[in-house]
Design an enzyme around this catalytic site. Structure first.
Site, PDB file in Angstrom:
ATOM      1  N   GLN A  14     -19.024 -25.431 -60.216  1.00  0.00           N
ATOM      2  CA  GLN A  14     -18.637 -24.294 -59.390  1.00  0.00           C
ATOM      3  C   GLN A  14     -17.821 -24.744 -58.188  1.00  0.00           C
ATOM      4  O   GLN A  14     -16.894 -24.047 -57.745  1.00  0.00           O
ATOM      5  CB  GLN A  14     -19.886 -23.538 -58.930  1.00  0.00           C
ATOM      6  CG  GLN A  14     -19.642 -22.069 -58.602  1.00  0.00           C
ATOM      7  CD  GLN A  14     -19.255 -21.257 -59.823  1.00  0.00           C
ATOM      8  OE1 GLN A  14     -19.471 -21.673 -60.953  1.00  0.00           O
ATOM      9  NE2 GLN A  14     -18.655 -20.098 -59.614  1.00  0.00           N
ATOM     10  N   HIS A  70     -13.948 -24.696 -58.006  1.00  0.00           N
ATOM     11  CA  HIS A  70     -13.183 -23.459 -57.864  1.00  0.00           C
ATOM     12  C   HIS A  70     -12.297 -23.484 -56.626  1.00  0.00           C
ATOM     13  O   HIS A  70     -11.135 -23.096 -56.663  1.00  0.00           O
ATOM     14  CB  HIS A  70     -14.134 -22.260 -57.736  1.00  0.00           C
ATOM     15  CG  HIS A  70     -14.484 -21.619 -59.030  1.00  0.00           C
ATOM     16  ND1 HIS A  70     -13.546 -21.048 -59.854  1.00  0.00           N
ATOM     17  CD2 HIS A  70     -15.684 -21.438 -59.637  1.00  0.00           C
ATOM     18  CE1 HIS A  70     -14.145 -20.556 -60.929  1.00  0.00           C
ATOM     19  NE2 HIS A  70     -15.437 -20.781 -60.822  1.00  0.00           N
ATOM     20  N   GLU A 108     -24.424 -15.690 -55.131  1.00  0.00           N
ATOM     21  CA  GLU A 108     -23.635 -15.041 -56.176  1.00  0.00           C
ATOM     22  C   GLU A 108     -24.150 -15.445 -57.560  1.00  0.00           C
ATOM     23  O   GLU A 108     -24.432 -14.608 -58.407  1.00  0.00           O
ATOM     24  CB  GLU A 108     -22.169 -15.439 -56.023  1.00  0.00           C
ATOM     25  CG  GLU A 108     -21.265 -14.873 -57.097  1.00  0.00           C
ATOM     26  CD  GLU A 108     -19.866 -15.459 -57.061  1.00  0.00           C
ATOM     27  OE1 GLU A 108     -18.951 -14.825 -57.625  1.00  0.00           O
ATOM     28  OE2 GLU A 108     -19.682 -16.554 -56.492  1.00  0.00           O
ATOM     29  N   HIS A 109     -24.236 -16.738 -57.798  1.00  0.00           N
ATOM     30  CA  HIS A 109     -24.790 -17.272 -59.044  1.00  0.00           C
ATOM     31  C   HIS A 109     -26.087 -18.009 -58.691  1.00  0.00           C
ATOM     32  O   HIS A 109     -26.072 -18.908 -57.839  1.00  0.00           O
ATOM     33  CB  HIS A 109     -23.843 -18.265 -59.704  1.00  0.00           C
ATOM     34  CG  HIS A 109     -22.471 -17.725 -59.980  1.00  0.00           C
ATOM     35  ND1 HIS A 109     -21.412 -17.909 -59.095  1.00  0.00           N
ATOM     36  CD2 HIS A 109     -21.976 -17.011 -61.015  1.00  0.00           C
ATOM     37  CE1 HIS A 109     -20.334 -17.334 -59.600  1.00  0.00           C
ATOM     38  NE2 HIS A 109     -20.643 -16.783 -60.760  1.00  0.00           N
ATOM     39  N   ASP A 161     -19.196 -17.267 -66.588  1.00  0.00           N
ATOM     40  CA  ASP A 161     -17.841 -17.348 -66.041  1.00  0.00           C
ATOM     41  C   ASP A 161     -16.791 -17.102 -67.117  1.00  0.00           C
ATOM     42  O   ASP A 161     -15.737 -16.515 -66.841  1.00  0.00           O
ATOM     43  CB  ASP A 161     -17.603 -18.736 -65.438  1.00  0.00           C
ATOM     44  CG  ASP A 161     -17.900 -18.781 -63.956  1.00  0.00           C
ATOM     45  OD1 ASP A 161     -18.240 -17.730 -63.380  1.00  0.00           O
ATOM     46  OD2 ASP A 161     -17.792 -19.877 -63.370  1.00  0.00           O
ATOM     47  N   HIS A 218     -24.130  30.395 -43.685  1.00  0.00           N
ATOM     48  CA  HIS A 218     -24.967  29.852 -44.756  1.00  0.00           C
ATOM     49  C   HIS A 218     -26.023  30.877 -45.173  1.00  0.00           C
ATOM     50  O   HIS A 218     -26.291  31.096 -46.358  1.00  0.00           O
ATOM     51  CB  HIS A 218     -25.664  28.569 -44.290  1.00  0.00           C
ATOM     52  CG  HIS A 218     -24.783  27.361 -44.273  1.00  0.00           C
ATOM     53  ND1 HIS A 218     -23.688  27.244 -43.469  1.00  0.00           N
ATOM     54  CD2 HIS A 218     -24.852  26.200 -44.989  1.00  0.00           C
ATOM     55  CE1 HIS A 218     -23.109  26.066 -43.673  1.00  0.00           C
ATOM     56  NE2 HIS A 218     -23.802  25.410 -44.592  1.00  0.00           N
TER      57      HIS A 218
END
Length: 438
Positions: free
Chosen positions: A255, A258, A323-324, A357, A416
């Site tokens: 990861q 990235h 996130e993961h 992914d 109303h």
């Protein structure tokens, strides 16, 4: 991010703390993006073309990818790459279809004569930003475009940087994009939000991007919908003494490659494992081809935390809301069931983030920067509206009109009260307000 509870803080030890804060390192792009958005809103294609020259160093004659160019991009894929792309598309489509099947219309008679319900309605036009990125990420268009087609959106358009690899055009085509445009950055978000002479205005924009794309999505939110504001990618591993240092290091670095701002971390109850992972990451960086990126991410944003017990480990993981999130414990299913804050969870050693992914079927567009505390990731439901309806007969009116009238009167909302009374006793209300019956 909110502060960690003192009771949890006292039961953790950071063997490696991040060198920098992802919260404070966001580039100050607000002013630049605001100018781009306003220029595109005012000048349309001319502004988009100007920014393509300035930011992408390319002069684009035609923004839209033609059918012939789509065909050429498909023909340029080697046989195995196309097969793998189609495999991933089918897996994502299959899972999105299964998710869509859980979303059902509703009609109930809540009281005699009072009928309530909802419909599941596809958003008409979706715009997907497909990042070019450091590498040609062939999975990116699959994750944003395929669920939109499964949802039944009328039109799905894609914008990708003009210098993107031709395989990315092929990926957009195979994933079902109705139209593809060579426009990147904040100007792409502006074009989709406001519309130009060439690009139609959309109803919702989805997809990750760089800081400029993210800020542009934030600024146009309200005029159009957005999926989420995505920060740098993240992975954390929750592990006990059964964790394997080599496997954990491999997944953290997978990861980390990235982006230099990727957040990576280990949360464990076993100090020995933590020390082994620290050593193993350094060892693996020695022969990783993407080490210049991964090493920077590890140095600046890597984290290794040793927790006094399982409760502290779970609490710290929920605080991070990664996130993961991978779970490497002796009973991974049981551990996973106790966790609540994450983008997507990977249960057991066999469930590597890389599978999601790329091609296993779940979506890889996920909440970052602790947003997993309040939202999940992109899914087929992101392209659908759940819209309520109601209808009443005289029995329903008799049940709801009197309390509605009383509540309206107590609030001083005479209009109303009249609207409620008209359905219950029309002749009385018309007489009261001096209206005729015609």
């Amino acid at each position: 991010m909110s502060k960690l509870a003192p009771a949890v803080e006292a039961r953790i030890e950071r063997l490696k703390a991040p060198g920098r804060s992802a919260w404070n390192d966001n580039t100050a792009v607000e002013t630049t993006v605001k100018a781009v958005l306003e220029a595109v809103r005012q000048d349309g294609d001319a502004a988009v073309r100007r920014y393509s020259r300035e930011f992408d160093k390319l002069d684009i004659d035609a923004f839209e990818v033609s059918p012939a160019e789509r065909t050429a991009a498909i023909d340029g894929l080697d046989k195995q790459t196309r097969a793998d792309t189609e495999f991933a598309i089918e897996r994502v489509r299959s899972f999105a279809e299964a998710q869509r099947a859980t979303m059902l219309p509703l009609d109930v008679e809540a009281l005699p004569g009072l009928h309530l319900g909802h419909r599941i309605i596809p958003i008409a036009r979706i715009g997907a930003y497909v990042p070019g990125g450091r590498y040609p990420l062939l999975s990116a268009p699959i994750m944003t475009l395929v669920p939109a087609k499964v949802a039944g959106c009328d039109e799905v358009i894609a914008c990708l940087p003009p210098g993107a690899h031709p395989a990315m055009i092929a990926g957009c085509h195979l994933s079902g994009a109705d139209r593809i445009f060579r426009i990147g950055g904040a100007q792409a978000i502006a074009a989709m939000a406001f519309g130009t002479e060439t690009v139609p205005a959309v109803d919702k924009i989805v997809g990750p991007g760089n800081a400029f794309v993210n800020e542009a999505k934030r600024q146009v939110f309200g005029l159009v919908g957005i999926d989420q504001l995505a920060g740098p990618s993240e992975i954390f591993v929750v592990a006990d003494e059964t964790g394997d240092a080599v496997t954990i290091a491999v997944d953290l670095l997978a990861q980390a490659e990235h982006d230099v701002r990727t957040r990576v971390g280990l949360i464990t109850t076993d100090r020995s494992l933590a020390e082994k992972v620290l050593a193993e990451v350094d060892r693996q960086l020695g022969n990783l081809s993407t080490a210049p990126v991964a090493a920077a991410a590890w140095r600046d944003y890597g984290e290794v935390v040793v927790c006094a017990d399982e409760d502290a480990m779970l609490a710290y993981s929920d605080h991070i809301a990664a996130e993961h999130l991978e779970v490497h414990t002796h009973d991974a299913q049981a551990t996973a069931a106790k966790l609540r804050n994450y983008g997507s969870i990977f249960i057991g050693v066999a469930a590597s983030v890389v599978y999601s992914d790329k091609c296993c079927g779940t979506n890889h567009t996920l909440p970052t920067m602790a947003a997993g505390r309040y939202t999940g990731g992109l899914w087929v439901g992101s392209y659908l509206k759940v819209c309520t309806h109601q209808w009443l007969d005289e029995r329903g009116v008799a049940a709801v009109a009197p309390p509605a009238m009383r509540q309206s009167a107590s609030e001083g909302l005479e209009g109303h009260r009249r609207a409620a009374a008209l359905r219950l006793a029309p002749a009385q209300l018309l007489s009261e307000i001096g209206a005729g019956t015609g």
